[in-house]
Motif scaffolding. Structure first.
Motif, PDB file in Angstrom:
ATOM      1  N   ARG A   1       0.841  -1.209   0.000  1.00 59.40           N
ATOM      2  CA  ARG A   1       0.000   0.000   0.000  1.00 59.40           C
ATOM      3  C   ARG A   1       0.875   1.258   0.000  1.00 59.40           C
ATOM      4  O   ARG A   1       0.525   2.278   0.587  1.00 59.40           O
ATOM      5  CB  ARG A   1      -0.974   0.016   1.188  1.00 59.40           C
ATOM      6  CG  ARG A   1      -1.839  -1.231   1.295  1.00 59.40           C
ATOM      7  CD  ARG A   1      -2.739  -1.219   2.518  1.00 59.40           C
ATOM      8  NE  ARG A   1      -3.160  -2.573   2.852  1.00 59.40           N
ATOM      9  CZ  ARG A   1      -3.765  -2.927   3.976  1.00 59.40           C
ATOM     10  NH1 ARG A   1      -4.054  -2.014   4.887  1.00 59.40           N
ATOM     11  NH2 ARG A   1      -4.087  -4.178   4.206  1.00 59.40           N
ATOM     12  N   GLY A   2       2.016   1.147  -0.632  1.00 63.30           N
ATOM     13  CA  GLY A   2       3.025   2.198  -0.556  1.00 63.30           C
ATOM     14  C   GLY A   2       3.888   1.976   0.669  1.00 63.30           C
ATOM     15  O   GLY A   2       3.911   0.885   1.243  1.00 63.30           O
ATOM     16  N   SER A   3       4.588   2.978   1.071  1.00 59.38           N
ATOM     17  CA  SER A   3       5.419   2.875   2.277  1.00 59.38           C
ATOM     18  C   SER A   3       4.533   3.093   3.499  1.00 59.38           C
ATOM     19  O   SER A   3       4.561   4.138   4.153  1.00 59.38           O
ATOM     20  CB  SER A   3       6.551   3.909   2.242  1.00 59.38           C
ATOM     21  OG  SER A   3       7.418   3.737   3.341  1.00 59.38           O
ATOM     22  N   THR A   4       3.727   2.074   3.809  1.00 61.88           N
ATOM     23  CA  THR A   4       2.676   2.188   4.822  1.00 61.88           C
ATOM     24  C   THR A   4       3.217   2.404   6.229  1.00 61.88           C
ATOM     25  O   THR A   4       2.536   2.970   7.075  1.00 61.88           O
ATOM     26  CB  THR A   4       1.802   0.912   4.799  1.00 61.88           C
ATOM     27  OG1 THR A   4       1.275   0.762   3.487  1.00 61.88           O
ATOM     28  CG2 THR A   4       0.663   0.986   5.780  1.00 61.88           C
ATOM     29  N   GLY A   5       4.435   1.935   6.468  1.00 58.84           N
ATOM     30  CA  GLY A   5       5.003   2.115   7.799  1.00 58.84           C
ATOM     31  C   GLY A   5       5.352   3.554   8.116  1.00 58.84           C
ATOM     32  O   GLY A   5       5.467   3.929   9.287  1.00 58.84           O
ATOM     33  N   THR A   6       5.515   4.381   7.081  1.00 54.16           N
ATOM     34  CA  THR A   6       5.964   5.758   7.295  1.00 54.16           C
ATOM     35  C   THR A   6       5.015   6.820   6.745  1.00 54.16           C
ATOM     36  O   THR A   6       5.165   7.999   7.052  1.00 54.16           O
ATOM     37  CB  THR A   6       7.347   5.977   6.653  1.00 54.16           C
ATOM     38  OG1 THR A   6       7.261   5.681   5.245  1.00 54.16           O
ATOM     39  CG2 THR A   6       8.393   5.059   7.288  1.00 54.16           C
ATOM     40  N   HIS A   7       4.041   6.410   5.912  1.00 50.78           N
ATOM     41  CA  HIS A   7       3.120   7.353   5.279  1.00 50.78           C
ATOM     42  C   HIS A   7       1.717   6.754   5.227  1.00 50.78           C
ATOM     43  O   HIS A   7       1.564   5.535   5.301  1.00 50.78           O
ATOM     44  CB  HIS A   7       3.600   7.692   3.862  1.00 50.78           C
ATOM     45  CG  HIS A   7       4.831   8.539   3.827  1.00 50.78           C
ATOM     46  ND1 HIS A   7       6.060   8.076   4.234  1.00 50.78           N
ATOM     47  CD2 HIS A   7       5.023   9.829   3.458  1.00 50.78           C
ATOM     48  CE1 HIS A   7       6.973   9.038   4.118  1.00 50.78           C
ATOM     49  NE2 HIS A   7       6.363  10.114   3.641  1.00 50.78           N
TER      50      HIS A   7
ATOM     51  N   ALA B   1      12.215   1.172  -3.692  1.00 45.59           N
ATOM     52  CA  ALA B   1      11.514  -0.107  -3.727  1.00 45.59           C
ATOM     53  C   ALA B   1      11.480  -0.578  -5.180  1.00 45.59           C
ATOM     54  O   ALA B   1      11.627   0.218  -6.114  1.00 45.59           O
ATOM     55  CB  ALA B   1      10.101   0.044  -3.178  1.00 45.59           C
ATOM     56  N   ASP B   2      11.278  -1.862  -5.373  1.00 42.47           N
ATOM     57  CA  ASP B   2      11.206  -2.404  -6.732  1.00 42.47           C
ATOM     58  C   ASP B   2       9.778  -2.387  -7.275  1.00 42.47           C
ATOM     59  O   ASP B   2       9.573  -2.401  -8.487  1.00 42.47           O
ATOM     60  CB  ASP B   2      11.726  -3.843  -6.748  1.00 42.47           C
ATOM     61  CG  ASP B   2      13.142  -3.935  -6.209  1.00 42.47           C
ATOM     62  OD1 ASP B   2      14.054  -3.382  -6.855  1.00 42.47           O
ATOM     63  OD2 ASP B   2      13.335  -4.537  -5.125  1.00 42.47           O
ATOM     64  N   GLY B   3       8.818  -2.374  -6.360  1.00 42.84           N
ATOM     65  CA  GLY B   3       7.429  -2.397  -6.778  1.00 42.84           C
ATOM     66  C   GLY B   3       6.509  -1.817  -5.729  1.00 42.84           C
ATOM     67  O   GLY B   3       6.918  -1.563  -4.594  1.00 42.84           O
ATOM     68  N   ILE B   4       5.266  -1.613  -6.126  1.00 41.16           N
ATOM     69  CA  ILE B   4       4.235  -1.085  -5.236  1.00 41.16           C
ATOM     70  C   ILE B   4       3.040  -2.026  -5.287  1.00 41.16           C
ATOM     71  O   ILE B   4       2.655  -2.505  -6.355  1.00 41.16           O
ATOM     72  CB  ILE B   4       3.807   0.334  -5.673  1.00 41.16           C
ATOM     73  CG1 ILE B   4       4.899   1.338  -5.309  1.00 41.16           C
ATOM     74  CG2 ILE B   4       2.469   0.743  -5.035  1.00 41.16           C
ATOM     75  CD1 ILE B   4       4.657   2.737  -5.850  1.00 41.16           C
ATOM     76  N   GLU B   5       2.461  -2.287  -4.124  1.00 46.25           N
ATOM     77  CA  GLU B   5       1.202  -3.020  -4.027  1.00 46.25           C
ATOM     78  C   GLU B   5       0.126  -2.041  -3.598  1.00 46.25           C
ATOM     79  O   GLU B   5       0.358  -1.210  -2.720  1.00 46.25           O
ATOM     80  CB  GLU B   5       1.335  -4.155  -3.007  1.00 46.25           C
ATOM     81  CG  GLU B   5       0.130  -5.074  -2.890  1.00 46.25           C
ATOM     82  CD  GLU B   5      -0.920  -4.620  -1.885  1.00 46.25           C
ATOM     83  OE1 GLU B   5      -2.001  -5.232  -1.842  1.00 46.25           O
ATOM     84  OE2 GLU B   5      -0.662  -3.647  -1.142  1.00 46.25           O
ATOM     85  N   LEU B   6      -1.052  -2.113  -4.226  1.00 50.73           N
ATOM     86  CA  LEU B   6      -2.160  -1.228  -3.852  1.00 50.73           C
ATOM     87  C   LEU B   6      -3.481  -1.949  -4.053  1.00 50.73           C
ATOM     88  O   LEU B   6      -3.543  -3.031  -4.641  1.00 50.73           O
ATOM     89  CB  LEU B   6      -2.103   0.078  -4.661  1.00 50.73           C
ATOM     90  CG  LEU B   6      -2.098  -0.008  -6.189  1.00 50.73           C
ATOM     91  CD1 LEU B   6      -3.508  -0.219  -6.758  1.00 50.73           C
ATOM     92  CD2 LEU B   6      -1.493   1.265  -6.790  1.00 50.73           C
ATOM     93  N   ASP B   7      -4.566  -1.334  -3.551  1.00 46.30           N
ATOM     94  CA  ASP B   7      -5.896  -1.945  -3.574  1.00 46.30           C
ATOM     95  C   ASP B   7      -6.870  -1.052  -4.320  1.00 46.30           C
ATOM     96  O   ASP B   7      -6.828   0.174  -4.170  1.00 46.30           O
ATOM     97  CB  ASP B   7      -6.403  -2.130  -2.142  1.00 46.30           C
ATOM     98  CG  ASP B   7      -5.392  -2.818  -1.252  1.00 46.30           C
ATOM     99  OD1 ASP B   7      -5.283  -4.045  -1.334  1.00 46.30           O
ATOM    100  OD2 ASP B   7      -4.705  -2.119  -0.465  1.00 46.30           O
TER     101      ASP B   7
ATOM    102  N   PHE C   1       3.141   6.186  -2.036  1.00 43.51           N
ATOM    103  CA  PHE C   1       3.696   5.625  -3.270  1.00 43.51           C
ATOM    104  C   PHE C   1       4.981   6.351  -3.668  1.00 43.51           C
ATOM    105  O   PHE C   1       5.970   5.730  -4.066  1.00 43.51           O
ATOM    106  CB  PHE C   1       2.673   5.723  -4.402  1.00 43.51           C
ATOM    107  CG  PHE C   1       1.365   5.025  -4.101  1.00 43.51           C
ATOM    108  CD1 PHE C   1       1.342   3.825  -3.411  1.00 43.51           C
ATOM    109  CD2 PHE C   1       0.159   5.584  -4.508  1.00 43.51           C
ATOM    110  CE1 PHE C   1       0.143   3.176  -3.133  1.00 43.51           C
ATOM    111  CE2 PHE C   1      -1.044   4.948  -4.246  1.00 43.51           C
ATOM    112  CZ  PHE C   1      -1.059   3.742  -3.553  1.00 43.51           C
ATOM    113  N   GLN C   2       4.962   7.665  -3.547  1.00 47.04           N
ATOM    114  CA  GLN C   2       6.146   8.450  -3.899  1.00 47.04           C
ATOM    115  C   GLN C   2       7.306   8.166  -2.952  1.00 47.04           C
ATOM    116  O   GLN C   2       8.470   8.135  -3.369  1.00 47.04           O
ATOM    117  CB  GLN C   2       5.792   9.928  -3.915  1.00 47.04           C
ATOM    118  CG  GLN C   2       4.899  10.301  -5.092  1.00 47.04           C
ATOM    119  CD  GLN C   2       4.190  11.626  -4.927  1.00 47.04           C
ATOM    120  OE1 GLN C   2       4.276  12.271  -3.876  1.00 47.04           O
ATOM    121  NE2 GLN C   2       3.466  12.049  -5.955  1.00 47.04           N
ATOM    122  N   GLU C   3       6.980   7.917  -1.695  1.00 49.67           N
ATOM    123  CA  GLU C   3       8.024   7.550  -0.736  1.00 49.67           C
ATOM    124  C   GLU C   3       8.626   6.200  -1.106  1.00 49.67           C
ATOM    125  O   GLU C   3       9.846   6.005  -1.017  1.00 49.67           O
ATOM    126  CB  GLU C   3       7.457   7.510   0.682  1.00 49.67           C
ATOM    127  CG  GLU C   3       8.427   7.044   1.751  1.00 49.67           C
ATOM    128  CD  GLU C   3       9.611   7.984   1.983  1.00 49.67           C
ATOM    129  OE1 GLU C   3      10.512   7.615   2.767  1.00 49.67           O
ATOM    130  OE2 GLU C   3       9.647   9.091   1.400  1.00 49.67           O
TER     131      GLU C   3
END
Length: 243
Positions: free
Chosen positions: A8-14, A30-36, A22-24
């Motif tokens: 879900r992007g960098s969920t631990g920090t944003h 990161a190599d990839g992004i997971e989202l819903d 996602f921008q973080e």
């Protein structure tokens, strides 16, 4: 090399599933992004995890009962770290316009329980194809009817079933539904299963892996990717392990 997908992007920090997250993820390499994705009341594909906006925003109600205008009026960062971040719920189109400027891969998870109505999948696939991003997208879902539908109408886009409990011989199941990968809960993929699955040509990308002991185990097993809330920490750990 094991890829790192930002959950879900960098969920631990944003705030999760927002452009800032996602921008973080891109910033920390990161190599990839997971989202819903879900559908709004007016039929737009929006990026949000829950059925309701209650947990992550300053609003209340079901996503399916709110228009894009109403969803955009909410602060998607309101519940994260005391609301220090101001963020919108993004449209998938908005995300992909930015995503096109990166070299990332994106795992789009369909959040749907339906086995008859495939509007979400159909509209998502159309957006991806319109932007010519087929080769950088993975479709996943806990609803396996959803990813079977996606494969049938877009066979060139990779699919992967999500699951939380163990599956017997998951490579056989994956091949039966024409999936190229499995996305199991990290607790449901012991080392032997990972090795066997990969030997049968199916990729393994466990979720949601935030513990260093699990990072060590999975990196040493050479899983294809891990999905984590902390992409920067995971990337640093990977670099220390293999340099």
């Amino acid at each position: 090399m094991t890829y790192i997908f930002a959950h879900r992007g960098s969920t631990g920090t944003h705030p999760e599933n927002t452009m800032s997250a996602f921008q973080e993820a891109a910033r920390v390499k990161a190599d990839g992004i997971e989202l819903d994705v879900r559908l709004s009341k007016d039929g737009e594909v929006v990026i949000i995890h829950d059925e309701t906006v209650d947990r992550t925003t300053d609003g209340k109600g079901y996503v399916k009962d709110l228009t894009v205008k109403e969803l955009k009026s909410l602060n998607a960062g309101a519940k994260f770290k005391g609301g220090i971040h101001q963020a919108e719920i993004p449209l998938l189109k908005e995300f992909l316009e930015w995503f096109k400027t990166t070299n990332l891969v994106c795992n789009i998870e369909f959040k749907t329980r339906s086995i008859k109505n495939y509007d979400l999948e159909r509209k998502t696939i159309a957006i991806v194809k319109d932007m010519h991003l087929d080769d950088r997208i993975i479709f996943s879902s806990f609803n396996h009817f959803s990813i079977v539908y996606a494969y049938r109408v877009a066979q060139n886009i990779e699919t992967a079933p999500l699951y939380s409990e163990s599956i017997f011989n998951p490579w056989i199941y994956a091949k039966a539904i024409r999936a190229k990968a499995i996305h199991p809960n990290f607790r449901s993929c012991p080392n032997e299963l990972i090795v066997k699955t990969q030997k049968h040509g199916i990729k393994v990308r466990p979720y949601t892996v935030n513990d260093k002991k699990e990072w060590l185990r999975l990196f040493n097993c050479r899983v294809d990717a891990i999905i984590t809330d902390y992409p920067e920490k995971a990337r640093d750990f990977r670099e220390q392990l293999f340099t």
